[in-house]
Motif scaffolding. Sequence first.
Motif, PDB file in Angstrom:
ATOM      1  N   THR A  88       0.829  -1.125  -0.038  1.00  0.00           N
ATOM      2  CA  THR A  88      -0.155   0.061   0.164  1.00  0.00           C
ATOM      3  C   THR A  88       0.844   1.240   0.115  1.00  0.00           C
ATOM      4  O   THR A  88       2.023   1.116   0.621  1.00  0.00           O
ATOM      5  CB  THR A  88      -0.977   0.108   1.200  1.00  0.00           C
ATOM      6  OG1 THR A  88      -0.218   0.059   2.534  1.00  0.00           O
ATOM      7  CG2 THR A  88      -1.876  -1.450   1.348  1.00  0.00           C
ATOM      8  N   GLY A  89       0.411   2.338  -0.724  1.00  0.00           N
ATOM      9  CA  GLY A  89       1.111   3.601  -0.404  1.00  0.00           C
ATOM     10  C   GLY A  89       0.304   4.577  -1.015  1.00  0.00           C
ATOM     11  O   GLY A  89      -0.816   4.578  -1.497  1.00  0.00           O
ATOM     12  N   ARG A  90       0.861   6.084  -0.787  1.00  0.00           N
ATOM     13  CA  ARG A  90       0.076   7.088  -1.217  1.00  0.00           C
ATOM     14  C   ARG A  90       0.788   8.124  -1.993  1.00  0.00           C
ATOM     15  O   ARG A  90       2.053   8.027  -2.141  1.00  0.00           O
ATOM     16  CB  ARG A  90      -0.277   7.790   0.221  1.00  0.00           C
ATOM     17  CG  ARG A  90      -0.800   7.184   1.201  1.00  0.00           C
ATOM     18  CD  ARG A  90      -2.425   7.036   0.774  1.00  0.00           C
ATOM     19  NE  ARG A  90      -3.074   8.290   0.582  1.00  0.00           N
ATOM     20  CZ  ARG A  90      -4.522   8.256   0.225  1.00  0.00           C
ATOM     21  NH1 ARG A  90      -5.020   7.224  -0.030  1.00  0.00           N
ATOM     22  NH2 ARG A  90      -5.001   9.352   0.187  1.00  0.00           N
ATOM     23  N   ARG A  91       0.102   8.784  -2.806  1.00  0.00           N
ATOM     24  CA  ARG A  91       0.739   9.685  -3.923  1.00  0.00           C
ATOM     25  C   ARG A  91      -0.357  10.746  -3.635  1.00  0.00           C
ATOM     26  O   ARG A  91      -1.287  10.894  -4.464  1.00  0.00           O
ATOM     27  CB  ARG A  91       0.610   9.149  -4.994  1.00  0.00           C
ATOM     28  CG  ARG A  91       1.430  10.203  -6.154  1.00  0.00           C
ATOM     29  CD  ARG A  91       1.563   9.479  -7.653  1.00  0.00           C
ATOM     30  NE  ARG A  91       1.932  10.580  -8.608  1.00  0.00           N
ATOM     31  CZ  ARG A  91       3.037  11.028  -8.829  1.00  0.00           C
ATOM     32  NH1 ARG A  91       4.139  10.378  -8.249  1.00  0.00           N
ATOM     33  NH2 ARG A  91       3.081  11.619  -9.900  1.00  0.00           N
ATOM     34  N   GLY A  92      -0.039  11.713  -2.771  1.00  0.00           N
ATOM     35  CA  GLY A  92      -0.786  12.883  -2.723  1.00  0.00           C
ATOM     36  C   GLY A  92      -2.111  12.397  -2.178  1.00  0.00           C
ATOM     37  O   GLY A  92      -2.285  11.823  -1.119  1.00  0.00           O
ATOM     38  N   GLU A  93      -3.237  12.844  -2.825  1.00  0.00           N
ATOM     39  CA  GLU A  93      -4.553  12.455  -2.363  1.00  0.00           C
ATOM     40  C   GLU A  93      -4.860  11.047  -2.932  1.00  0.00           C
ATOM     41  O   GLU A  93      -6.066  10.467  -2.317  1.00  0.00           O
ATOM     42  CB  GLU A  93      -5.593  13.551  -2.940  1.00  0.00           C
ATOM     43  CG  GLU A  93      -5.426  14.711  -2.372  1.00  0.00           C
ATOM     44  CD  GLU A  93      -6.601  15.765  -3.016  1.00  0.00           C
ATOM     45  OE1 GLU A  93      -7.543  15.331  -3.672  1.00  0.00           O
ATOM     46  OE2 GLU A  93      -6.386  16.922  -2.738  1.00  0.00           O
ATOM     47  N   GLY A  94      -4.074  10.384  -3.682  1.00  0.00           N
ATOM     48  CA  GLY A  94      -4.285   9.120  -4.218  1.00  0.00           C
ATOM     49  C   GLY A  94      -3.792   8.174  -3.448  1.00  0.00           C
ATOM     50  O   GLY A  94      -2.804   8.003  -2.801  1.00  0.00           O
TER      51      GLY A  94
END
Length: 263
Positions: A88-94
């Motif tokens: 799992t990971g985040r890219r800004g709001e995504g």
Amino acid sequence: MLAEAVKPVLAMGLVGRLDYVVRIRTDEEGDALFDVAGDLIDGRTLPHEDSRFGVDEADFLWPRGFSLSEVDANLTIDDDGVELVSFTGRRGEGGIRARGHYDFELERGRGIARLRNMDVGEYLLDLIAPGSQAEARRLWERWNPTGRFNADLGWSRRRSETGLDITAEPLWAEIDTTSGRTRLERERGRLRFHEGWLEIDGLAAELSTDDRLDAAVRLDGGYGYEEEGTHRRLSGVVDTAVFEAPVMEEVLRMTAGEAVADW
């Protein structure tokens, strides 16, 4: 074999705290066996400059510029293969969630990833076949696109052949046109990238510039971006269109050529 299987992981440029356990044992014949279980906690991806997402290559590599934060992952490796239990990971709001496995003996693997509310970025150009890269980059520089989308990605590998299947739902997008920024708001439908084809399934959207409705568009069918392939048909309907709208100029440029659009 092992180096080939973990190459995509290395291409991510993972940074963070790794907790792992290595177990070594022997089988009934006295041969040594091993397995490794590792957990990456609150990591990041910092892709290498030369990493790429090779759709036409045998290897499945990470997109250039596709950096993530808040990465948590669980990976196991043993004599039989590699398994990405969770990612799992985040890219800004995504956000992104993924899992997959690769069997050393069979030289076969599968993986899936779900991207939600992901930003449109130049890293997407790495999804395009080499023959269309130049034109895609030209349009990217002219349109300067932004937006967000959802996508499900399926990856498979069998010996030396790799398959990639992407189903995407554009949420919204904006591009530069002659009169400013034109915005696309999706109402329904999806896109599928599969075996060198872009397939459009009931895509309906509204286009507007400076809060003025330019047109309502509906698209269905397929479009090939490889040199060889079966002929497919892409059909569309434009409703309530304003002829002088900047988006109509862009449509004319793509379908009839620059000279007609300038006229």
